[in-house]
Design an enzyme around this catalytic site. Structure first.
Site, PDB file in Angstrom:
ATOM      1  N   GLY A  11     -85.981  -1.992 -14.868  1.00 28.06           N
ATOM      2  CA  GLY A  11     -86.378  -2.293 -16.233  1.00 28.06           C
ATOM      3  C   GLY A  11     -87.864  -2.588 -16.331  1.00 28.06           C
ATOM      4  O   GLY A  11     -88.434  -3.260 -15.476  1.00 28.06           O
ATOM      5  N   ARG A  72     -83.908   4.503 -13.023  1.00 28.13           N
ATOM      6  CA  ARG A  72     -82.964   4.009 -12.021  1.00 28.13           C
ATOM      7  C   ARG A  72     -82.503   5.197 -11.192  1.00 28.13           C
ATOM      8  O   ARG A  72     -82.281   6.287 -11.711  1.00 28.13           O
ATOM      9  CB  ARG A  72     -81.795   3.294 -12.689  1.00 28.13           C
ATOM     10  CG  ARG A  72     -82.278   2.138 -13.575  1.00 28.13           C
ATOM     11  CD  ARG A  72     -81.139   1.267 -14.043  1.00 28.13           C
ATOM     12  NE  ARG A  72     -81.583   0.287 -15.031  1.00 28.13           N
ATOM     13  CZ  ARG A  72     -82.180  -0.854 -14.758  1.00 28.13           C
ATOM     14  NH1 ARG A  72     -82.406  -1.178 -13.487  1.00 28.13           N
ATOM     15  NH2 ARG A  72     -82.564  -1.679 -15.707  1.00 28.13           N
ATOM     16  N   GLY A 102     -87.830  -5.599 -10.135  1.00 29.65           N
ATOM     17  CA  GLY A 102     -86.945  -6.731  -9.940  1.00 29.65           C
ATOM     18  C   GLY A 102     -86.092  -6.604  -8.697  1.00 29.65           C
ATOM     19  O   GLY A 102     -86.462  -5.927  -7.720  1.00 29.65           O
ATOM     20  N   ASP A 103     -84.919  -7.217  -8.735  1.00 28.35           N
ATOM     21  CA  ASP A 103     -84.044  -7.288  -7.571  1.00 28.35           C
ATOM     22  C   ASP A 103     -83.682  -5.912  -7.018  1.00 28.35           C
ATOM     23  O   ASP A 103     -83.768  -5.676  -5.809  1.00 28.35           O
ATOM     24  CB  ASP A 103     -82.765  -8.057  -7.951  1.00 28.35           C
ATOM     25  CG  ASP A 103     -81.802  -8.170  -6.793  1.00 28.35           C
ATOM     26  OD1 ASP A 103     -81.990  -9.063  -5.956  1.00 28.35           O
ATOM     27  OD2 ASP A 103     -80.862  -7.351  -6.717  1.00 28.35           O
ATOM     28  N   THR A 125     -90.175  -8.532 -13.879  1.00 30.48           N
ATOM     29  CA  THR A 125     -88.933  -8.527 -14.651  1.00 30.48           C
ATOM     30  C   THR A 125     -88.977  -9.666 -15.652  1.00 30.48           C
ATOM     31  O   THR A 125     -89.437 -10.764 -15.321  1.00 30.48           O
ATOM     32  CB  THR A 125     -87.698  -8.686 -13.746  1.00 30.48           C
ATOM     33  OG1 THR A 125     -86.549  -8.979 -14.558  1.00 30.48           O
ATOM     34  CG2 THR A 125     -87.863  -9.809 -12.737  1.00 30.48           C
ATOM     35  N   ILE A 126     -88.490  -9.421 -16.862  1.00 30.12           N
ATOM     36  CA  ILE A 126     -88.499 -10.484 -17.868  1.00 30.12           C
ATOM     37  C   ILE A 126     -87.474 -11.563 -17.556  1.00 30.12           C
ATOM     38  O   ILE A 126     -87.541 -12.665 -18.111  1.00 30.12           O
ATOM     39  CB  ILE A 126     -88.249  -9.933 -19.288  1.00 30.12           C
ATOM     40  CG1 ILE A 126     -86.815  -9.387 -19.437  1.00 30.12           C
ATOM     41  CG2 ILE A 126     -89.284  -8.875 -19.653  1.00 30.12           C
ATOM     42  CD1 ILE A 126     -86.422  -9.076 -20.865  1.00 30.12           C
ATOM     43  N   ASP A 127     -86.523 -11.285 -16.652  1.00 23.03           N
ATOM     44  CA  ASP A 127     -85.436 -12.227 -16.384  1.00 23.03           C
ATOM     45  C   ASP A 127     -85.885 -13.473 -15.631  1.00 23.03           C
ATOM     46  O   ASP A 127     -85.195 -14.493 -15.645  1.00 23.03           O
ATOM     47  CB  ASP A 127     -84.328 -11.542 -15.574  1.00 23.03           C
ATOM     48  CG  ASP A 127     -83.650 -10.422 -16.334  1.00 23.03           C
ATOM     49  OD1 ASP A 127     -83.951 -10.262 -17.529  1.00 23.03           O
ATOM     50  OD2 ASP A 127     -82.831  -9.711 -15.734  1.00 23.03           O
ATOM     51  N   ASP A 129     -85.813 -13.956 -12.483  1.00 22.21           N
ATOM     52  CA  ASP A 129     -84.703 -14.261 -11.577  1.00 22.21           C
ATOM     53  C   ASP A 129     -84.982 -13.904 -10.115  1.00 22.21           C
ATOM     54  O   ASP A 129     -84.047 -13.742  -9.325  1.00 22.21           O
ATOM     55  CB  ASP A 129     -83.432 -13.535 -12.040  1.00 22.21           C
ATOM     56  CG  ASP A 129     -83.576 -12.019 -12.028  1.00 22.21           C
ATOM     57  OD1 ASP A 129     -84.721 -11.521 -11.888  1.00 22.21           O
ATOM     58  OD2 ASP A 129     -82.555 -11.325 -12.167  1.00 22.21           O
ATOM     59  N   ARG A 171     -79.481 -11.093 -18.128  1.00 16.26           N
ATOM     60  CA  ARG A 171     -78.442 -10.672 -17.194  1.00 16.26           C
ATOM     61  C   ARG A 171     -77.723 -11.887 -16.626  1.00 16.26           C
ATOM     62  O   ARG A 171     -77.047 -12.593 -17.358  1.00 16.26           O
ATOM     63  CB  ARG A 171     -79.043  -9.791 -16.097  1.00 16.26           C
ATOM     64  CG  ARG A 171     -78.023  -8.920 -15.378  1.00 16.26           C
ATOM     65  CD  ARG A 171     -78.664  -7.918 -14.457  1.00 16.26           C
ATOM     66  NE  ARG A 171     -79.523  -8.541 -13.463  1.00 16.26           N
ATOM     67  CZ  ARG A 171     -80.177  -7.869 -12.532  1.00 16.26           C
ATOM     68  NH1 ARG A 171     -80.093  -6.566 -12.473  1.00 16.26           N
ATOM     69  NH2 ARG A 171     -80.937  -8.501 -11.652  1.00 16.26           N
ATOM     70  N   GLY A 185     -86.205 -25.917 -30.012  1.00 20.62           N
ATOM     71  CA  GLY A 185     -85.324 -26.965 -30.494  1.00 20.62           C
ATOM     72  C   GLY A 185     -83.921 -26.510 -30.853  1.00 20.62           C
ATOM     73  O   GLY A 185     -83.325 -27.001 -31.822  1.00 20.62           O
ATOM     74  N   ALA A 186     -83.379 -25.586 -30.070  1.00 19.66           N
ATOM     75  CA  ALA A 186     -82.019 -25.108 -30.332  1.00 19.66           C
ATOM     76  C   ALA A 186     -81.011 -26.237 -30.133  1.00 19.66           C
ATOM     77  O   ALA A 186     -81.179 -27.090 -29.258  1.00 19.66           O
ATOM     78  CB  ALA A 186     -81.680 -23.939 -29.418  1.00 19.66           C
ATOM     79  N   LYS A 213     -77.236 -32.512 -41.382  1.00 20.34           N
ATOM     80  CA  LYS A 213     -77.917 -31.320 -40.873  1.00 20.34           C
ATOM     81  C   LYS A 213     -77.366 -30.079 -41.576  1.00 20.34           C
ATOM     82  O   LYS A 213     -76.153 -29.888 -41.661  1.00 20.34           O
ATOM     83  CB  LYS A 213     -77.710 -31.211 -39.360  1.00 20.34           C
ATOM     84  CG  LYS A 213     -78.576 -30.193 -38.672  1.00 20.34           C
ATOM     85  CD  LYS A 213     -78.391 -30.304 -37.171  1.00 20.34           C
ATOM     86  CE  LYS A 213     -79.290 -29.335 -36.425  1.00 20.34           C
ATOM     87  NZ  LYS A 213     -80.710 -29.572 -36.672  1.00 20.34           N
ATOM     88  N   ARG A 252     -88.364  -6.677 -24.266  1.00 20.98           N
ATOM     89  CA  ARG A 252     -89.031  -6.048 -23.124  1.00 20.98           C
ATOM     90  C   ARG A 252     -90.343  -5.380 -23.508  1.00 20.98           C
ATOM     91  O   ARG A 252     -91.086  -4.929 -22.635  1.00 20.98           O
ATOM     92  CB  ARG A 252     -88.103  -5.023 -22.475  1.00 20.98           C
ATOM     93  CG  ARG A 252     -86.923  -5.645 -21.756  1.00 20.98           C
ATOM     94  CD  ARG A 252     -86.725  -5.093 -20.358  1.00 20.98           C
ATOM     95  NE  ARG A 252     -86.512  -3.664 -20.307  1.00 20.98           N
ATOM     96  CZ  ARG A 252     -85.380  -3.091 -19.914  1.00 20.98           C
ATOM     97  NH1 ARG A 252     -84.336  -3.835 -19.589  1.00 20.98           N
ATOM     98  NH2 ARG A 252     -85.277  -1.788 -19.856  1.00 20.98           N
TER      99      ARG A 252
END
Length: 319
Positions: A11, A72, A102-103, A125-127, A129, A171, A185-186, A213, A252
């Site tokens: 990715g 890929r 990435g991985d 990678t944006i993850d 990870d 992922r 602030g979720a 709320k 992405r």
């Protein structure tokens, strides 16, 4: 070493172009010839390889995606595919390789290293990870894209007094959801690294409603379930009206942040330095703002983990 190659695989992530630029210009600075391998490992197998000059990477540092493109490649997972790739590298006289990804990309780099081919992995990678680095290239940009979207969604959530569920990428890693949820602030953050019970999620929504709320934001990492399924379960267990936003691949894209541009430049240059030092089978990273490198096999054997203290803080602040 006189010739090196660079490829991007898996990715795409914002900042990959900055990393490519760093590899090319750092290499040329040290009198190396640098070759770009297009379309990842698939391009390596097919020989889609071209020499890159200083001008080849001009005007790309601010662009998202990857100028080398990505793909890929299942064939490269086989010994036959790996051998085809090595034959192409030998054909072009490329003596060392920088793999940005990435991985899955690192798995390919590991196979090349095991066969005696000098390879350095750069985490893109944006993850976020990949073990062995505090941050991966693209994470900060994707995070800011998510935050911008949540800010806009919160405006309409306030207007209509609804519960909004926002599904983000990641992922099997919850970093994007955790950081975005804390930054915005979720009320609830659902990530694959932590168990959650929907009745407790609903109870928190009800407590907020009882104190006046009018709306809530719930962040769901794709690795722990669908945002749509979470919304259906909330409506089954309560009277809350929900809306779902799946941010998808918008996360992405986009121009990389200053942080990602600098990170990518530092890591790309470090990869070239390692090759010049005769090192192979390594990954580069950043820890406590210091450049580090680790054995690629060690990195792939470790499991990514979230910051438990940060997750605890997000729960404490969303009571």
């Amino acid at each position: 070493m006189k010739r090196i190659g660079v490829l991007t695989s898996g990715g795409d992530s914002p900042g990959m172009n900055a990393a490519i630029r760093a590899v090319v210009r750092k290499g040329i600075y040290h009198d190396l010839e640098v070759y770009g391998i297009y379309n990842g490992y698939a391009g390596l197998i097919s020989g889609n390889i071209k020499k890159l000059e200083l001008g080849s990477v001009g005007d790309i540092i601010h662009r998202g995606g990857t100028m080398l493109h990505s793909a890929r490649c299942l064939e490269f997972k086989t010994p036959e595919g790996q051998q085809k790739g090595i034959e192409q590298l030998k054909k072009f006289g490329i003596e060392g390789l920088v793999v940005i990804g990435g991985d899955g990309s690192f798995q390919g780099a590991k196979k090349l290293s095991e066969q005696g081919y000098p390879t350095i992995g750069v985490p893109g990678t944006i993850d976020n990870d990949i073990p062995g680095t505090d941050f991966t290239i693209g994470f900060d940009t994707a995070l800011n894209t998510i935050i911008d979207a949540i800010d806009k969604i919160r405006d309409t959530a306030t207007s209509h007094e609804r519960t909004y569920i926002i599904e983000v990428m990641g992922r099997d890693a919850g970093d994007l959801a955790l950081w975005a949820g804390l930054a915005d602030g979720a009320e609830t953050i659902l990530i694959p690294e932590e168990d959650h019970k929907m009745d407790q999620v609903v109870q928190k929504l009800q407590r907020g409603h009882e104190r006046g709320k009018k709306h809530s934001i719930i962040i769901v990492a794709e690795g722990c379930g669908s945002g749509v399924d979470v919304a259906k379960e909330i409506e089954r267990l309560s009277d809350f009206e929900t809306r779902v936003t799946v941010l998808g691949h918008i996360q992405r894209g986009g121009s990389p942040t200053a942080f990602d541009r600098v990170l990518a430049s530092r890591l790309g240059a470090q990869a070239v330095e390692l090759l010049l030092e005769g090192k192979a089978g390594r990954t580069v990273g950043i820890e406590n703002n210091k450049l580090v490198d680790y054995d690629i096999t060690e990195v792939l054997s470790r499991k990514h983990s979230i910051d438990k203290q940060m997750y605890k803080l997000s729960q404490e602040l969303s009571i």
